[in-house]
Scaffold this motif. Sequence first.
Motif, short mmCIF file in Angstrom:
data_model
loop_
_atom_site.label_atom_id
_atom_site.label_comp_id
_atom_site.label_asym_id
_atom_site.label_seq_id
_atom_site.Cartn_x
_atom_site.Cartn_y
_atom_site.Cartn_z
N THR A 1 0.85 -1.19 0.00
CA THR A 1 0.00 0.00 0.00
C THR A 1 0.88 1.24 0.00
O THR A 1 1.73 1.41 0.87
CB THR A 1 -0.94 -0.01 1.22
N VAL A 2 0.65 2.09 -0.99
CA VAL A 2 1.43 3.32 -1.13
C VAL A 2 0.59 4.49 -0.62
O VAL A 2 -0.48 4.78 -1.17
CB VAL A 2 1.84 3.55 -2.61
N PRO A 3 1.04 5.18 0.41
CA PRO A 3 0.30 6.34 0.92
C PRO A 3 0.56 7.58 0.08
O PRO A 3 1.65 7.77 -0.45
CB PRO A 3 0.86 6.51 2.34
N CYS A 4 -0.46 8.42 -0.03
CA CYS A 4 -0.33 9.69 -0.76
C CYS A 4 -0.20 10.88 0.18
O CYS A 4 0.16 11.97 -0.26
CB CYS A 4 -1.52 9.88 -1.69
N GLY A 5 -0.55 10.71 1.45
CA GLY A 5 -0.40 11.79 2.42
C GLY A 5 -1.42 12.91 2.29
O GLY A 5 -1.23 13.97 2.86
N ILE A 6 -2.51 12.65 1.55
CA ILE A 6 -3.53 13.69 1.34
C ILE A 6 -4.93 13.12 1.55
O ILE A 6 -5.15 11.91 1.41
CB ILE A 6 -3.45 14.30 -0.07
N ALA A 7 -5.86 14.01 1.85
CA ALA A 7 -7.29 13.71 1.86
C ALA A 7 -7.95 14.69 0.91
O ALA A 7 -7.46 15.82 0.72
CB ALA A 7 -7.85 13.86 3.28
N VAL A 8 -9.05 14.27 0.30
CA VAL A 8 -9.69 15.06 -0.76
C VAL A 8 -11.16 15.29 -0.43
O VAL A 8 -11.85 14.40 0.08
CB VAL A 8 -9.59 14.32 -2.11
N CYS A 9 -11.65 16.48 -0.75
CA CYS A 9 -13.06 16.80 -0.61
C CYS A 9 -13.51 17.56 -1.86
O CYS A 9 -13.10 18.69 -2.08
CB CYS A 9 -13.30 17.67 0.63
#
Length: 150
Positions: free
Chosen positions: A47-55
Amino acid sequence: MERLNLQIKKLRPGAILPEAATRLSAGLDLHACIDEPLTVPVGEIVTVPCGIAVCPDLSDGNVVMLVIIRSSLGRKHGLTLANSVGVIDSDYRGEILVPIINHGSEDYSFQPGERFAQLVPLFVPTCTVTEAEELPDSERTGGFGSTGKI
């Protein structure tokens, strides 16, 4: 042409905001938010994390954000998403995490900040589901390959 406003929150140091590579790119490049190289062994899932959340701005309707591997990683290294295409619902606010499987012949190492996937936002209708006793007839009644066309 409709434009969609995406609010993006950095969740970790080193996170990079997604951006389109060109003016007419369909997707926004996602970057690996890792501190050191992350290796995907042949046949394994990482699993590669992107470090962001989106709205997304939902004032114009419901939005789904699809996550797709960059085509060059699929073609050159045999990498793909473990679930084929990632689906991020408009109400999800957690970190974007991308499960990658290596179908290639060699281990692959992601580098910190590497562009590795694309986020493709699409407007989608919301559905009302009703149970039906019968469905209208259609030319398509069979399953896989039922059209007889190659």
